[in-house]
Scaffold this motif. Structure first.
Motif, short mmCIF file in Angstrom:
data_model
loop_
_atom_site.label_atom_id
_atom_site.label_comp_id
_atom_site.label_asym_id
_atom_site.label_seq_id
_atom_site.Cartn_x
_atom_site.Cartn_y
_atom_site.Cartn_z
N LYS A 203 0.83 -1.20 0.00
CA LYS A 203 0.00 0.00 0.00
C LYS A 203 0.86 1.25 0.00
O LYS A 203 0.63 2.19 -0.74
CB LYS A 203 -0.90 -0.01 1.25
CG LYS A 203 -1.62 1.32 1.50
CD LYS A 203 -2.12 1.44 2.93
CE LYS A 203 -1.24 2.41 3.69
NZ LYS A 203 -1.89 3.20 4.72
N ASN A 207 1.05 4.06 -3.06
CA ASN A 207 0.64 5.44 -2.84
C ASN A 207 1.78 6.44 -2.82
O ASN A 207 1.55 7.64 -2.74
CB ASN A 207 -0.13 5.56 -1.51
CG ASN A 207 -1.52 4.99 -1.60
OD1 ASN A 207 -2.04 4.77 -2.69
ND2 ASN A 207 -2.13 4.72 -0.46
N VAL A 253 -7.33 0.17 -5.24
CA VAL A 253 -6.92 0.42 -3.87
C VAL A 253 -8.01 0.01 -2.89
O VAL A 253 -7.77 -0.69 -1.91
CB VAL A 253 -6.59 1.92 -3.67
CG1 VAL A 253 -6.27 2.22 -2.23
CG2 VAL A 253 -5.43 2.32 -4.56
N THR B 116 -5.09 6.94 -2.16
CA THR B 116 -3.94 7.65 -2.70
C THR B 116 -4.22 9.14 -2.61
O THR B 116 -5.24 9.61 -3.10
CB THR B 116 -3.74 7.26 -4.17
OG1 THR B 116 -3.90 5.87 -4.31
CG2 THR B 116 -2.38 7.67 -4.65
#
Lengths: 275, 293
Positions: A203, A207, A253, B116
């Motif tokens: 993750k 990101n 995600v 994100t």
């Protein structure tokens, strides 16, 4: 249940529901905005479900951004970093936890000390190094450093230390070398910690924004955050398309999150408790 | 342990550590030392490095942009950390009981932490839109007249960043607090109840002390992370308007990758590290005073 208790419960649920709505608002509004037109996106009071759903915004966004390439790049980098990190961290953590080699504690202290050093301090020298090697605009510049994490070693070492030495002794008596002991006994017992580290690393790498920002210039090599960011910069007022693009980028995600949140939560709890 | 056996053990130990150690030395320890050294040079990344001694650091002290980024970072830390931790703790306290849909709520509250930042910033940009954004529309509908322009307002740009940061990070700390809270033995609460302690007293005398090691750890982590804030600043305000949201990491970034002043940027980065180091040591020293568990 006493009346006051019942009222208390209701208040609690209502409060939690309100906070949930506030928390989800940005995401919900983005989703609804992604299928509106520029003219109606800012309508207030907010109409979450538009009269006409412009799903073609997604086609437009997909045509303006090569999501395929972005996803491929991010997937490649995140996977390689995760695998590399798991490998190096597991080996090192096992040694720090269970092998009494000379200089072990001092070395580990050195590791701990660098945990406070922010990436921003080492990013310039790292960049210079990669540039001099001709690797500046490549994925290697993102993959190689990512495979070595002090945090990963720290997390796993804490966990491995908790494994009873008797189990390892039994293995050694049976003739297992350290490597066999590690892979046949310690690793299976540490599935929780290792999977948490894996998800975390994946993750975090997916990101990551700063590192790809300073290294990658080619559009074809960009990761999702950078590609999407460029898309937004180049079309700064096209809210609907950018929102559609953002939703596209977030789908993987969120899907992964739903399936792995158990490990994320467990990993965070591990770091918090073992401190 | 016999001498030969110790050598064997050493060999095996270092063999296991080696893959990670090599990377550690090449990508972390080495660059760190290089950065410390680079702070004493002037370098545009292309030509030769020029030794300037403490010049970079002296210039930093006189650089108004650096001073601004320094102050902005502290402003961010002192507002974002209490708000984020407070929200996280509050949510954890709410969820720390047998509750239907507990996992669902936890999933929702943690969700902002996994998105994100580059993907979600467009929404925040839209929320903060001065004339059409829902935030100002809502405030206007409540009768507020002097509406701030948020990310374009010298005074409200940083609060805009702070709010977004709280949204992003509260859930993470909530998870940590939930784990810590679940470790406070129920018997302590029982004993407190028997002694006649009400909710607030139980919170102050059982809960808080019970999770004090975690609070301490979380505080250090949150402060360190807040000093490193970058993504939101780069994406939402670009350090602006003017220098209102220019923070230390943004300063380092612009010095190195837009102005190519690698020496000066390294000096600034080293100062950032020094601040983190000092703050952490100070917090560690204070641990004795109030960690009671």
């Amino acid at each position: 249940m006493k009346p006051t208790q019942a009222i208390g419960r209701v208040v609690l649920y209502v409060s939690l529901a309100c906070v949930s709505l506030i928390t989800l608002f940005p995401l919900a509004w983005m989703l609804s905005g992604s299928i509106k037109t520029e003219a109606t996106i800012f309508n207030f009071p907010i109409q979450f479900i538009p009269d006409v759903a412009h799903w073609d915004n997604y086609l437009k966004a997909w045509s303006m951004v090569s999501f395929g390439a972005l996803f491929r790049n991010s997937l490649k980098i995140s996977t390689l970093v995760t695998v590399g990190q798991l490998f190096t961290s597991t080996l090192a953590a096992y040694a720090f936890a269970k092998i009494r080699f000379r200089g072990r504690d001092k070395l580990f202290l050195g590791y701990l000390a660098t945990m406070m050093v922010p990436f921003q301090v080492i990013m310039i020298p790292q960049f210079v190094m990669f540039r001099n090697l001709g690797l500046a605009n490549t994925h290697l510049a993102l993959i190689l450093p990512g495979m070595f994490s002090v945090f990963g070693v720290f997390l796993l070492k804490q966990f491995f230390t908790g494994i009873p030495d008797e189990l390892l002794e039994a293995a050694r008596i049976d003739g297992c070398g350290e490597a066999r002991t590690l892979f046949t006994i310690v690793v299976p017992l540490s599935k929780a910690a290792i999977s948490s580290l894996a998800i975390f690393t994946f993750k975090w790498t997916w990101n990551d924004f700063l590192a790809p920002l300073i290294y990658i210039n080619d559009k074809s090599k960009m990761t999702v955050p950078i590609g999407l960011s460029m898309f937004r910069m180049e079309n700064i007022t096209m809210y609907t398309y950018i929102m559609a693009g953002s939703v596209i980028s977030l789908i993987p995600v969120i899907v992964v999150y739903i399936f792995t949140q158990k490990y994320l939560v467990q990993g965070i709890a591990l770091t918090g408790l073992k401190a | 342990m016999k001498k030969r056996a110790q050598w064997r053990t050493d060999l095996v130990g270092y063999a296991f550590v080696l893959p990670n150690l090599i990377g550690f030395l090449v990508f972390i320890a080495g660059p760190f030392l290089f950065s410390l050294a680079l702070g004493f040079f002037q370098w545009d990344a292309v030509g030769p490095m020029q030794w300037v001694g403490l010049q970079n650091y002296i210039k930093l002290a006189g650089d108004s942009t650096f001073k601004a980024s320094f102050l902005n970072t502290f402003y961010f830390t002192f507002t974002a950390v209490p708000l984020t931790l407070g929200t996280g703790l509050g949510l954890a306290l709410l969820l720390n009981r047998p509750l239907a849909l507990k996992t669902a709520f936890r999933t929702v509250f943690f969700l902002p932490n996994i998105v994100t930042v580059a993907s979600i910033v467009i929404v925040w940009q839209a929320i903060y839109h001065p004339t059409m954004g829902p935030l100002n529309m809502l405030l206007a509908s409540w009768g507020v007249t002097d509406l701030p322009t948020w990310t374009m307002d010298l005074n409200w740009a940083m609060p805009s960043i702070v709010l977004m940061s709280v949204w992003l990070n509260a859930g993470y700390y909530m998870v940590i607090f939930l784990a810590a809270l679940s470790n406070v033995p129920q018997t302590y609460y029982e004993a407190a109840r028997i002694d006649g302690a009400g909710g607030l007293k139980r919170f102050l005398h059982v809960t808080l002390p019970g999770i004090s090691p975690t609070i301490f750890f979380v505080l250090i982590m949150a402060v360190i992370n807040s000093f490193k804030v970058f993504d939101q600043v780069m994406l939402l305000t670009k350090g602006g308007p003017g220098r209102a949201t220019n923070v230390l990491v943004y300063y380092v970034y612009t010095q190195s990758f837009t102005k190519y002043k690698f020496g000066a940027a390294s000096a600034a980065a080293n100062v950032l590290f020094l601040i983190i180091l000092i703050v952490t040591i100070v917090q560690y020293r204070n641990q004795e005073k109030w960690v009671t568990y």
